[in-house]
Design a protein around this motif. Structure first.
Motif, short mmCIF file in Angstrom:
data_model
loop_
_atom_site.label_atom_id
_atom_site.label_comp_id
_atom_site.label_asym_id
_atom_site.label_seq_id
_atom_site.Cartn_x
_atom_site.Cartn_y
_atom_site.Cartn_z
N LEU A 16 -67.61 -24.81 83.46
CA LEU A 16 -68.07 -26.17 83.21
C LEU A 16 -67.56 -27.06 84.33
N LYS A 17 -68.48 -27.68 85.02
CA LYS A 17 -68.16 -28.66 86.06
C LYS A 17 -68.99 -29.89 85.71
N GLU A 18 -68.43 -30.75 84.87
CA GLU A 18 -69.16 -31.88 84.26
C GLU A 18 -70.13 -32.53 85.23
N PRO A 19 -71.34 -32.80 84.80
CA PRO A 19 -71.92 -32.47 83.51
C PRO A 19 -72.66 -31.12 83.53
N ASN A 20 -72.34 -30.29 84.52
CA ASN A 20 -73.08 -29.04 84.70
C ASN A 20 -72.36 -27.84 84.10
N ILE A 21 -73.15 -26.98 83.49
CA ILE A 21 -72.67 -25.66 83.08
C ILE A 21 -73.17 -24.72 84.16
N ILE A 22 -72.27 -23.95 84.73
CA ILE A 22 -72.62 -23.06 85.84
C ILE A 22 -72.55 -21.63 85.35
N LEU A 23 -73.67 -20.95 85.46
CA LEU A 23 -73.78 -19.53 85.09
C LEU A 23 -74.00 -18.75 86.37
N GLN A 55 -72.00 -35.09 75.10
CA GLN A 55 -73.11 -35.45 75.98
C GLN A 55 -73.93 -34.23 76.37
N ASN A 56 -75.11 -34.51 76.90
CA ASN A 56 -75.99 -33.44 77.37
C ASN A 56 -75.45 -32.83 78.66
N SER A 57 -75.95 -31.65 78.98
CA SER A 57 -75.53 -30.93 80.18
C SER A 57 -76.74 -30.49 80.99
N ASN A 58 -76.48 -30.19 82.23
CA ASN A 58 -77.44 -29.50 83.09
C ASN A 58 -76.97 -28.07 83.20
N LEU A 59 -77.88 -27.19 83.57
CA LEU A 59 -77.54 -25.78 83.71
C LEU A 59 -77.87 -25.33 85.12
#
Length: 137
Positions: A16-23, A55-59
């Motif tokens: 998690l690197k706000e606001p992104n979830i990194i896969l 809050q919402n996230s980006n992926l």
């Protein structure tokens, strides 16, 4: 149900690197069953992150380490990923696909799997993908 988590958790990394979830996919899986089990594990971990946040996230999905011989997601794995991608708390999805073959596979999979209208874009490098997630609001 997936195999024990220790069998496949080394094939991907989620941060998690706000606001992104990194896969990040770290290595290929070589069977349909491993592909499905990996999908279950990934979506379970992503849901845990999403549901723990207000809050919402980006992926950001990074496929740059996968070889062109990566196993094409089975219909069951595609459904698992689609259900996760269609989560209402995911706003945008950036996919790093340096290989034209992977880009075609992922574009087909994501565009045909999602029910909701989302911003989904493919990129050949991580910096451009992160910039798009940051500025494309």
């Amino acid at each position: 149900m997936p195999l024990p988590e220790t069998d496949l958790t080394t094939t991907f990394k989620i941060t998690l690197k706000e606001p992104n979830i990194i896969l990040e996919f770290l290595e290929n899986v070589d069977t349909v069953q491993a592909n499905v089990d990996q999908a279950w594990l990934i979506t379970k971990k992503i849901r845990q992150i999403i549901e723990s946040k207000d809050q919402n996230s980006n992926l950001l999905i990074d496929l740059s380490r996968l070889k062109t011989s990566a196993h094409y997601p089975s219909p069951q794995a595609r459904k698992i990923y689609a259900d996760s991608i269609d989560h209402p708390k995911i706003d945008k999805i950036a996919v790093i696909t340096p290989s034209p073959i992977l880009k075609a596979i992922i574009s087909f999979t994501l565009n045909n799997a999602t029910k909701n209208q989302k911003y989904i874009q493919s990129f050949s490098d991580r910096q451009t993908a992160e910039e798009w997630l940051e500025f494309q609001k």
